[in-house]
Design a protein around this motif. Structure first.
Motif, short mmCIF file in Angstrom:
data_model
loop_
_atom_site.label_atom_id
_atom_site.label_comp_id
_atom_site.label_asym_id
_atom_site.label_seq_id
_atom_site.Cartn_x
_atom_site.Cartn_y
_atom_site.Cartn_z
N TRP A 44 0.30 7.09 -3.37
CA TRP A 44 1.72 6.78 -3.51
C TRP A 44 2.08 5.51 -2.76
CZ3 TRP A 44 4.80 8.74 -7.03
CH2 TRP A 44 4.50 10.00 -7.56
N ALA A 45 2.93 4.70 -3.38
CA ALA A 45 3.45 3.51 -2.72
C ALA A 45 4.93 3.37 -3.09
CB ALA A 45 2.68 2.28 -3.14
N GLU A 46 5.62 2.44 -2.40
CA GLU A 46 7.05 2.22 -2.64
C GLU A 46 7.25 0.86 -3.30
OE1 GLU A 46 8.85 2.61 1.21
OE2 GLU A 46 7.97 4.60 1.48
N HIS A 47 7.93 0.90 -4.44
CA HIS A 47 8.21 -0.28 -5.27
C HIS A 47 9.71 -0.47 -5.15
CE1 HIS A 47 7.83 -2.99 -8.61
NE2 HIS A 47 7.96 -2.13 -9.60
N GLY A 48 10.18 -1.17 -4.05
CA GLY A 48 11.59 -1.08 -3.70
C GLY A 48 11.86 0.37 -3.36
N SER A 49 12.85 0.97 -4.01
CA SER A 49 13.16 2.38 -3.73
C SER A 49 12.44 3.33 -4.69
CB SER A 49 14.67 2.60 -3.82
OG SER A 49 15.10 2.27 -5.12
N MET A 50 11.65 2.76 -5.61
CA MET A 50 10.99 3.59 -6.63
C MET A 50 9.59 4.00 -6.17
SD MET A 50 9.99 2.33 -10.47
CE MET A 50 9.98 3.47 -11.86
N PRO A 51 9.27 5.30 -6.25
CA PRO A 51 7.88 5.69 -5.94
C PRO A 51 6.98 5.30 -7.11
CG PRO A 51 9.36 7.62 -6.12
CD PRO A 51 10.11 6.44 -6.62
N VAL A 52 5.82 4.74 -6.78
CA VAL A 52 4.85 4.36 -7.82
C VAL A 52 3.48 4.89 -7.40
CG1 VAL A 52 6.03 2.28 -8.56
CG2 VAL A 52 4.34 2.14 -6.75
N LEU A 53 2.60 4.99 -8.39
CA LEU A 53 1.24 5.45 -8.11
C LEU A 53 0.24 4.31 -8.18
CD1 LEU A 53 0.96 8.82 -10.08
CD2 LEU A 53 0.85 8.49 -7.60
N GLY A 54 -0.64 4.28 -7.19
CA GLY A 54 -1.86 3.50 -7.27
C GLY A 54 -3.00 4.50 -7.38
N PHE A 55 -4.22 4.01 -7.52
CA PHE A 55 -5.35 4.92 -7.67
C PHE A 55 -6.56 4.44 -6.89
CE2 PHE A 55 -2.67 5.11 -11.40
CZ PHE A 55 -2.36 6.46 -11.42
N ARG A 56 -7.29 5.41 -6.34
CA ARG A 56 -8.61 5.12 -5.80
C ARG A 56 -9.63 5.78 -6.72
NH1 ARG A 56 -11.16 4.75 -0.16
NH2 ARG A 56 -13.33 4.51 -0.75
N VAL A 57 -10.56 4.98 -7.21
CA VAL A 57 -11.63 5.50 -8.07
C VAL A 57 -12.94 4.99 -7.49
CG1 VAL A 57 -12.52 5.63 -10.43
CG2 VAL A 57 -10.06 5.31 -10.06
N GLY A 58 -13.71 5.89 -6.90
CA GLY A 58 -14.94 5.46 -6.24
C GLY A 58 -14.59 4.46 -5.15
N ARG A 59 -15.20 3.27 -5.23
CA ARG A 59 -14.99 2.28 -4.18
C ARG A 59 -13.99 1.20 -4.59
NH1 ARG A 59 -17.87 3.11 -0.01
NH2 ARG A 59 -17.92 0.95 0.64
N LEU A 60 -13.18 1.54 -5.62
CA LEU A 60 -12.11 0.66 -6.09
C LEU A 60 -10.74 1.22 -5.73
CD1 LEU A 60 -10.97 -1.62 -8.13
CD2 LEU A 60 -10.94 0.25 -9.80
N GLY A 61 -9.85 0.35 -5.27
CA GLY A 61 -8.44 0.71 -5.14
C GLY A 61 -7.62 -0.18 -6.05
N TYR A 62 -6.69 0.39 -6.81
CA TYR A 62 -5.80 -0.40 -7.68
C TYR A 62 -4.37 -0.05 -7.35
CZ TYR A 62 -3.60 -2.44 -11.81
OH TYR A 62 -2.81 -3.18 -12.64
N LEU A 63 -3.61 -1.05 -6.94
CA LEU A 63 -2.26 -0.82 -6.47
C LEU A 63 -1.38 -1.98 -6.93
CD1 LEU A 63 -1.10 1.47 -4.79
CD2 LEU A 63 -1.66 0.18 -2.75
N THR A 64 -0.84 -1.86 -8.14
CA THR A 64 0.07 -2.89 -8.64
C THR A 64 1.50 -2.48 -8.30
OG1 THR A 64 0.77 -4.13 -10.59
CG2 THR A 64 0.22 -1.82 -10.94
N ASP A 65 2.44 -3.39 -8.38
CA ASP A 65 3.87 -3.05 -8.25
C ASP A 65 4.22 -2.22 -7.03
OD1 ASP A 65 3.36 -3.73 -11.09
OD2 ASP A 65 5.52 -3.41 -11.25
N PHE A 66 4.16 -2.83 -5.86
CA PHE A 66 4.69 -2.15 -4.69
C PHE A 66 5.12 -3.17 -3.64
CE2 PHE A 66 1.43 -2.32 -1.26
CZ PHE A 66 0.42 -2.98 -1.95
N SER A 67 6.04 -2.72 -2.79
CA SER A 67 6.53 -3.58 -1.71
C SER A 67 6.12 -3.03 -0.36
CB SER A 67 8.05 -3.70 -1.79
OG SER A 67 8.64 -2.45 -2.04
N ARG A 68 5.77 -1.74 -0.32
CA ARG A 68 5.38 -1.14 0.96
C ARG A 68 4.42 0.01 0.72
NH1 ARG A 68 7.15 3.11 3.70
NH2 ARG A 68 6.48 3.14 5.86
#
Ligand code: ZN
Ligand code: ZN
Ligand code: ZN
Length: 253
Positions: free
Chosen positions: A144-168
């Motif tokens: 979970w990450a914060e995209h302004g006030s909107m909660p968004v999901l990133g993902f960890r898959v194996g040794r990859l992390g993908y986290l688009t659209d977030f401010s915090r």
């Protein structure tokens, strides 16, 4: 699949030098990633550019779609899963948060009603993400990450992390992104934005999480590809690069 911000680069009508760059890496479609294993493929987000991205990558099979959040630049290609429904003769497994799946059902209401005779609509099988799940015979950990006030999901898959659209990134999510080989993360531009990280904020997070390599995504037309990479190297971040459309790398599990 795509590395650009919501309006894409070139941005419509813009006279700036990045929008008119001859470097193909400055040509950025909306943000998305394809994870492939053997013959199987899982897509993160169906952008308005999904059809062109799939043509470019000669995508012949799609096994699931996973959504980060419901903003237009991440969902508007949803209807283009129809050819894969027809080719594969099955409904598409679609994963997202409760809020994202509700938005899909609202925006694409026609796909969730019985079709008129002779009409093809997207056929999906909805899976609410409420913890780790399995795709490509691998665990996907929601982050979970914060995209302004909107909660968004990133993902960890194996040794990859993908986290688009977030401010915090909340402190509770940070341990999930420890010890990564590859981290793909939001770095919109240098000018602060209420819903996205700046380059400096992204570098601070890279310094904190210490992945082996990091790739910036959701990039606006403020950042010329080659120049920005050189600047990152001068700042001591030679393991950090701007992502670009068509970028491929292997991910350890
Ligand atoms: Zn976005
Ligand atoms: Zn521009
Ligand atoms: Zn967004």
């Amino acid at each position: 699949m795509g590395s650009g911000t919501s309006m894409g680069v070139p941005t419509l009508g813009c006279p700036c030098r990045v929008c008119h760059s001859q470097d193909l890496r400055d040509n950025r479609t909306r943000p998305s990633v394809l994870l492939s294993r053997g013959e199987r493929n899982v897509l993160i987000d169906t952008t308005p550019d999904f059809r062109q991205q799939a043509l470019r990558e000669k995508l012949q099979r799609l096994d699931a779609v996973v959504y980060t959040h419901s903003h237009a630049d991440h969902i508007l290609g949803f209807d283009d899963i129809r050819p894969f429904n027809m080719r594969q003769g099955s409904a598409m497994p679609v994963y997202g948060s409760t809020e994202t799946l509700a938005a899909l059902q609202r925006v694409f209401a026609y796909a969730f009603q019985p079709p008129a005779p002779g009409i093809t609509i997207p056929q999906v099988e909805l899976h609410t993400i409420d913890g780790p799940f399995d795709l490509l015979d691998t665990a996907w950990t929601p982050v979970w990450a914060e995209h302004g006030s909107m909660p968004v999901l990133g993902f960890r898959v194996g040794r990859l992390g993908y986290l688009t659209d977030f401010s915090r990134l909340p402190d509770a999510s940070k341990p999930l992104l420890a010890d990564l080989d590859e981290l793909v993360l939001d770095a919109l531009r240098d000018i602060p934005h209420p819903m996205h990280q700046t380059v400096q904020q992204a570098l601070d997070l890279v310094a904190e999480l210490r992945p082996k390599r990091a790739w910036f995504t959701h990039i606006a037309h403020d950042l010329p590809h080659e120049e920005t990479n050189q600047r990152l190297a001068r700042q001591g971040f030679s393991h950090v690069h701007l992502a670009y459309d068509g970028l491929r790398f292997e991910v350890g599990l």
